[in-house]
Design a protein around this motif. Structure first.
Motif, PDB file in Angstrom:
ATOM      1  N   PHE A 203       0.854  -1.209   0.000  1.00 26.80           N
ATOM      2  CA  PHE A 203       0.000   0.000   0.000  1.00 26.80           C
ATOM      3  C   PHE A 203       0.885   1.253   0.000  1.00 26.80           C
ATOM      4  O   PHE A 203       0.659   2.196  -0.768  1.00 26.80           O
ATOM      5  N   CYS A 204       1.905   1.249   0.837  1.00 25.82           N
ATOM      6  CA  CYS A 204       2.762   2.434   0.924  1.00 25.82           C
ATOM      7  C   CYS A 204       3.542   2.640  -0.370  1.00 25.82           C
ATOM      8  O   CYS A 204       3.759   3.780  -0.802  1.00 25.82           O
ATOM      9  N   THR A 205       3.932   1.546  -1.007  1.00 20.28           N
ATOM     10  CA  THR A 205       4.622   1.676  -2.297  1.00 20.28           C
ATOM     11  C   THR A 205       3.661   2.277  -3.324  1.00 20.28           C
ATOM     12  O   THR A 205       4.029   3.137  -4.125  1.00 20.28           O
ATOM     13  N   ALA A 206       2.404   1.825  -3.262  1.00 19.16           N
ATOM     14  CA  ALA A 206       1.399   2.369  -4.189  1.00 19.16           C
ATOM     15  C   ALA A 206       1.195   3.862  -3.947  1.00 19.16           C
ATOM     16  O   ALA A 206       1.048   4.646  -4.885  1.00 19.16           O
ATOM     17  N   LEU A 207       1.233   4.257  -2.673  1.00 20.95           N
ATOM     18  CA  LEU A 207       1.074   5.691  -2.355  1.00 20.95           C
ATOM     19  C   LEU A 207       2.219   6.484  -2.971  1.00 20.95           C
ATOM     20  O   LEU A 207       2.031   7.555  -3.536  1.00 20.95           O
ATOM     21  N   LYS A 208       3.412   5.913  -2.855  1.00 19.19           N
ATOM     22  CA  LYS A 208       4.593   6.616  -3.369  1.00 19.19           C
ATOM     23  C   LYS A 208       4.443   6.840  -4.879  1.00 19.19           C
ATOM     24  O   LYS A 208       4.752   7.916  -5.394  1.00 19.19           O
ATOM     25  N   ALA A 209       3.918   5.813  -5.549  1.00 21.70           N
ATOM     26  CA  ALA A 209       3.772   5.907  -7.006  1.00 21.70           C
ATOM     27  C   ALA A 209       2.812   7.031  -7.399  1.00 21.70           C
ATOM     28  O   ALA A 209       2.885   7.569  -8.502  1.00 21.70           O
ATOM     29  N   LEU A 210       1.915   7.416  -6.470  1.00 18.48           N
ATOM     30  CA  LEU A 210       0.952   8.490  -6.790  1.00 18.48           C
ATOM     31  C   LEU A 210       1.585   9.874  -6.773  1.00 18.48           C
ATOM     32  O   LEU A 210       1.015  10.851  -7.260  1.00 18.48           O
ATOM     33  N   GLY A 211       2.747   9.965  -6.130  1.00 19.77           N
ATOM     34  CA  GLY A 211       3.481  11.232  -6.147  1.00 19.77           C
ATOM     35  C   GLY A 211       3.085  12.222  -5.069  1.00 19.77           C
ATOM     36  O   GLY A 211       3.670  13.293  -4.975  1.00 19.77           O
ATOM     37  N   THR A 212       2.084  11.903  -4.235  1.00 25.45           N
ATOM     38  CA  THR A 212       1.739  12.833  -3.145  1.00 25.45           C
ATOM     39  C   THR A 212       2.539  12.412  -1.922  1.00 25.45           C
ATOM     40  O   THR A 212       2.547  11.233  -1.575  1.00 25.45           O
ATOM     41  N   ARG A 213       3.151  13.364  -1.246  1.00 23.16           N
ATOM     42  CA  ARG A 213       3.988  12.949  -0.116  1.00 23.16           C
ATOM     43  C   ARG A 213       3.275  13.026   1.227  1.00 23.16           C
ATOM     44  O   ARG A 213       3.685  12.402   2.187  1.00 23.16           O
ATOM     45  N   PHE A 214       2.217  13.816   1.285  1.00 20.99           N
ATOM     46  CA  PHE A 214       1.542  13.960   2.585  1.00 20.99           C
ATOM     47  C   PHE A 214       0.047  13.758   2.409  1.00 20.99           C
ATOM     48  O   PHE A 214      -0.579  14.397   1.560  1.00 20.99           O
ATOM     49  N   LEU A 215      -0.517  12.856   3.196  1.00 18.97           N
ATOM     50  CA  LEU A 215      -1.956  12.564   3.063  1.00 18.97           C
ATOM     51  C   LEU A 215      -2.648  12.716   4.412  1.00 18.97           C
ATOM     52  O   LEU A 215      -2.124  12.241   5.433  1.00 18.97           O
ATOM     53  N   LEU A 216      -3.798  13.336   4.395  1.00 16.33           N
ATOM     54  CA  LEU A 216      -4.605  13.433   5.621  1.00 16.33           C
ATOM     55  C   LEU A 216      -5.593  12.272   5.676  1.00 16.33           C
ATOM     56  O   LEU A 216      -5.769  11.554   4.692  1.00 16.33           O
ATOM     57  N   SER A 217      -6.294  12.146   6.821  1.00 15.48           N
ATOM     58  CA  SER A 217      -7.077  10.940   7.077  1.00 15.48           C
ATOM     59  C   SER A 217      -8.042  10.556   5.948  1.00 15.48           C
ATOM     60  O   SER A 217      -8.088   9.397   5.536  1.00 15.48           O
ATOM     61  N   ASP A 218      -8.802  11.513   5.427  1.00 20.36           N
ATOM     62  CA  ASP A 218      -9.780  11.121   4.405  1.00 20.36           C
ATOM     63  C   ASP A 218      -9.089  10.654   3.131  1.00 20.36           C
ATOM     64  O   ASP A 218      -9.550   9.729   2.450  1.00 20.36           O
ATOM     65  N   GLN A 219      -7.910  11.277   2.829  1.00 17.07           N
ATOM     66  CA  GLN A 219      -7.186  10.826   1.633  1.00 17.07           C
ATOM     67  C   GLN A 219      -6.611   9.425   1.860  1.00 17.07           C
ATOM     68  O   GLN A 219      -6.597   8.594   0.951  1.00 17.07           O
ATOM     69  N   VAL A 220      -6.173   9.166   3.106  1.00 22.98           N
ATOM     70  CA  VAL A 220      -5.640   7.834   3.409  1.00 22.98           C
ATOM     71  C   VAL A 220      -6.721   6.785   3.162  1.00 22.98           C
ATOM     72  O   VAL A 220      -6.496   5.769   2.506  1.00 22.98           O
ATOM     73  N   GLN A 221      -7.931   7.070   3.657  1.00 26.11           N
ATOM     74  CA  GLN A 221      -9.019   6.095   3.508  1.00 26.11           C
ATOM     75  C   GLN A 221      -9.363   5.885   2.031  1.00 26.11           C
ATOM     76  O   GLN A 221      -9.578   4.762   1.577  1.00 26.11           O
ATOM     77  N   LYS A 222      -9.382   6.986   1.298  1.00 28.05           N
ATOM     78  CA  LYS A 222      -9.742   6.903  -0.123  1.00 28.05           C
ATOM     79  C   LYS A 222      -8.696   6.063  -0.877  1.00 28.05           C
ATOM     80  O   LYS A 222      -9.028   5.166  -1.640  1.00 28.05           O
TER      81      LYS A 222
END
Ligand code: UDP
Ligand code: LCN
Length: 809
Positions: free
Chosen positions: A33-52
């Motif tokens: 999941f964290c690798t997938a987040l990295k691929a999105l290019g956003t470095r900081f996510l708040l709670s609702d973005q994390v859930q999404k």
């Protein structure tokens, strides 16, 4: 960093519970999941973005078994933020309300590693400032050591029930160390004075043995009197055994109190102990502090920074005076209660009474508003109103000047100080220190969660909002208070998925200013949820016809709901007899009145079924000097045009008195309308209980206090105001279904009567004042060290920044 292995391990130190019990397949999933987040290019996510993002990620993993899905969801449920740094991801997990664990997820590690707060905040600062700047050593704030021994609530659902927890803790001390406990209680009861006269125990009782003997003797003496014998008749005899006034107003009452005292000395029962403390007449003079906004009794509500807090403070003052009078009478003491509300004097008062130095509070016998001005560096009075974001440099001098005014008004010290909001509590803190008085802090609304990323990006917002001062003042004021009142659980503990407003101050960083490793701690047994009430005098059901003033009803119906707009109203109504969707609030962005206009404008069904009525302080931007208010007026006007609302939407500028306010809710109820409260976030929401008390059904935001006020399906509906279709649907349901309307109407009245009354509020506040005053008496916490720390923060951060603000910085 502490390592957390991938298999269930009970022995790992400081392991976040959910992370500590992850199986290796689950850890692998988290890593993917964290690798997938990295691929999105956003470095900081708040709670609702994390859930999404988590939902999206899990949808791409069809082969994942249900158990792993559940475990990963559970891990991230309530996760407040994720920061990606290099190959690693840092997640702030919140396994339960009030808990916080930071973990590091790294592709090369087979475990999630626990990270301490200091390390994480530095990494977060580096994200904003760059590594070099963030690595420089800076100011770290940590209040945890000062509260190490302070009772803390573990059970999330008990957070905000500080007083009962503290009583259990105190009673346990009696069980563990009876001698110390009894001696402390004896010392507390001796030498108490009220208006210069001794109360409770006199010098004849000098030892525990003497107290027990005195109780025995007094109880046997009381047997010779009629139960209803007045205190005066027994005073002399009781004095001889060491008892002064304060135990009751009749022989029977005194007997009950002494029995209670004797039971408390014998057995550790928290409920009895609380009952005993609650009976003691320790409070008869109260000072409240509420400097910002337009504080007056008429014609101010709805102006910038002027809403529920003013209503709350005035109603609280009345209720406390009434309750103190009843308690003093019941305890056999003749003293008269008095409340003083300290606020700001505004010479250019725009037709209000804010330029009057001393004003009696309506409906009280001896309670007063006392106003002191703000002064500039040369001591000149500042004539104009200032927004709450601009007042910080003036509070120190305001505290000094008002201290003298208070002592003069009360002819001495108060017994209790109640600060309101951050500025009021900063001043109350200074007064409490100088006067040596118990300090109760009322929160009202903390700003941090209202403005997204207001800590991380504070310097970009500094010119308009001064969060460096606001948040420092929050830390000083709420850490120094002896007990803290909140109106809703949302303020303290939040929800399973969202942080509480106080909790949001537990750990944060303001890059370049300081890092807060422990700021405010919602688990301390100093937090109490004590909701306010709706004044029964004005907010009563629409069905109580004889209490309604016909002239007011008619005038308001014509002014707000007549076919053509008059005076300060805009918008004609094609069918003025339709039911009404009504909202009334300050024109703050967070109140989302523009959102309601949009919800209404987009829904054909609602427009056909009902008119929309907004009541606000202004409808014309030229009448305002407040930027947020101006922006909201402009936005609502745009929507009126865009959505072609003429014929359906009445918008009125009005400064209503309380009789009129109550009647507006009732005329809307007469027409089978509905009250809408669509705020993006609401700390409590007095308008909601006002409308309910009047029998007007409500549809309210699901964010904050309103969702705790309303029991969905019984006393109204809660809805997400960001989901326009759903909000419209809830409004429509109430308008269309007569049975639902009637259920919400009756349910609302009942709910307010049961749970939101000022009488109960005042009784609880006075009880708390006694319990926390007692706690100060026995506390082992190093208060002196805490005070020095607060002073250091005040003088090294707060004060210099107020000075540079004055110098134009
Ligand atoms: N109010 C009013 N006129 C307005 C707006 C608000 O009289 O134009 C009153 C309302 O009746 C309530 C208070 O101000 O007593 C608003 O309290 P609430 O807690 O709903 O919101 P706040 O303004 O404190 O955020
Ligand atoms: C401030 C707010 O924002 C409201 O939600 C409260 O009802 C009001 O203060 C009174 O506490």
């Amino acid at each position: 960093m502490n390592s957390v292995t991938s298999e269930p391990l009970a022995s790992v130190q400081a392991a976040p519970p959910a992370a500590g019990s992850l199986m290796s397949t689950q850890v692998q999933t988290v890593k993917r999941f964290c690798t997938a987040l990295k691929a999105l290019g956003t470095r900081f996510l708040l709670s609702d973005q994390v859930q999404k993002r988590l939902d999206e990620f899990l949808a791409t993993e069809p082969t994942l078994d249900e158990k792993t899905r559940r475990a990963v969801r559970k891990l991230f449920r309530g996760c407040s933020e994720i920061l990606l740094e290099g190959d690693a991801a840092y997640a702030v997990l919140r396994p339960d309300v009030g808990q916080k664990h930071i973990v590091r997820v790294h592709p090369a590690a087979d475990t999630l590693e626990a990270v301490d707060r200091g390390q994480y905040l530095q990494i977060k600062d580096a994200y904003i400032q760059g590594h070099e700047e963030a690595a420089k050593s800076g100011l770290v704030i940590d209040f945890a050591p000062f509260f190490r021994d302070y009772p803390k609530i573990r059970e999330p659902r008990e957070m905000g029930e500080g007083i009962s927890f503290l009583n259990r803790h105190l009673s346990a001390q009696l069980y563990q160390n009876p001698e110390v406990f009894r001696r402390a209680l004896l010392e507390f009861l001796r030498y108490r004075k009220l208006e210069g006269s001794s109360i409770l125990l006199n010098e004849r009782v000098s030892s525990l043995r003497g107290l027990t003997a005195g109780i025995e003797a007094a109880r046997s003496l009381l047997e010779d009197y009629e139960a209803g014998a007045p205190y005066d008749a027994i005073a002399h005899d009781l004095q001889a055994h060491g008892f002064e006034p304060g135990w009751g107003c009749t022989a029977a009452d005194v007997g009950d109190s002494l029995t209670l005292l004797s039971q408390v000395l014998e057995s550790s029962d928290p409920a009895r102990f609380e009952r005993l403390l609650a009976r003691l007449p320790l409070t008869h003079k109260i000072v409240m502090v509420s400097p910002h906004g337009w504080f007056a009794q008429d014609g101010v509500l709805g102006k910038p920074d002027t809403g529920g807090q003013v209503t709350y403070v005035l109603d609280q003052a009345r209720a406390l005076e009434r309750q103190m009078r009843a308690q003093l009478l019941a305890s056999g003491i003749l003293a008269k209660p008095k409340v003083v509300v300290l606020t700001r004097l505004i010479p250019h008062a725009e037709g209000t009474t804010c330029n009057v130095p001393r004003e009696k509070i309506f409906g009280t016998e001896d309670s007063w508003i006392i106003r002191a001005p703000f002064r500039d560096a040369r001591g000149e009075i500042i004539n104009e109103w200032l927004s709450r974001f601009q007042i910080w440099p003036f509070l120190e001098q305001f505290a000094e000047e008002s201290q003298q005014l208070v002592v003069r008004e009360l002819l001495g010290r108060p017994d209790l100080l109640i600060g309101h909001y951050t500025d009021g509590n900063l001043v109350a803190h200074r007064l409490a220190e100088i006067l040596g008085v118990t300090h109760c802090a009322c929160v009202h609304a903390l700003e941090k969660t209202k403005y997204l990323l207001s800590d991380m990006y504070w310097s970009d917002m500094e010119h308009d909002y001064r969060f460096s001062l606001q948040f420092t003042a929050d830390l000083i004021a709420y850490n120094s208070a002896d007990f803290i009142l909140s109106s809703s659980y949302r303020e303290v503990g939040g929800t399973a998925t969202e942080m509480g407003m106080l909790e949001a101050y537990e750990m944060f960083s303001m890059p370049g200013l300081y890092r807060v490793e422990t700021g405010l701690m919602p688990r301390l047994a100093r937090h109490n949820i004590v909701p306010p009430g709706a004044s029964e005098e004005y907010f009563f059901p629409y069905t109580e016809e004889p209490r309604r003033v016909d002239a007011v009803r008619r005038a308001l119906s014509e002014r707000f709901l007549g076919r053509e707009p008059t005076g300060d109203c805009v918008g004609h109504l094609v069918d003025p007899d339709l039911p009404v969707i009504f909202a009334m609030a300050r024109l703050d962005k967070i109140k989302n009145l523009a959102g309601l206009v949009e919800i209404y404008g987009r829904s054909e069904a609602l427009r056909a079924r009902a008119n929309l009525l907004l009541v606000t302080a202004v409808v014309d931007a030229a009448q305002s000097v407040d930027q947020e208010e101006i922006d909201q007026v402009n936005r609502i006007n745009e929507l009126r045009q865009e959505r072609n609302l003429d014929g359906h939407f009445r918008w009125c500028a009005a400064r209503l008195d309380k009789v009129e306010t109550g009647e507006v809710y009732r005329i809307v109820a007469d027409r089978r309308g509905v009250f809408a409260q669509p705020a993006f976030m609401e700390t409590f929401g007095l308008t909601v209980i006002e409308a309910m008390a009047c029998g007007l059904p409500v549809v309210v935001t699901c964010y904050g206090g309103p969702s705790e006020i309303v029991v969905p399906g019984r006393s109204g509906a809660t809805q997400d105001p960001n989901d326009h279709a759903a909000f419209a649907q809830s409004l429509q349901a109430v308008l269309e279904d007569a049975a639902l309307w009637a259920r919400y109407s009756l349910g609302g009245v009942e709910r307010v009567r049961e749970s939101f009354t000022w009488g109960r509020h005042a009784e609880r506040v006075l009880r708390m004042a006694n319990v926390y005053t007692y706690w100060n008496h026995v506390d082992v916490m190093n208060r002196q060290a805490l005070d020095r720390y607060l002073h250091t923060l005040y003088h090294t951060v707060y004060r210099p920044r107020t000075q540079s603000m004055l110098a134009g910085g």
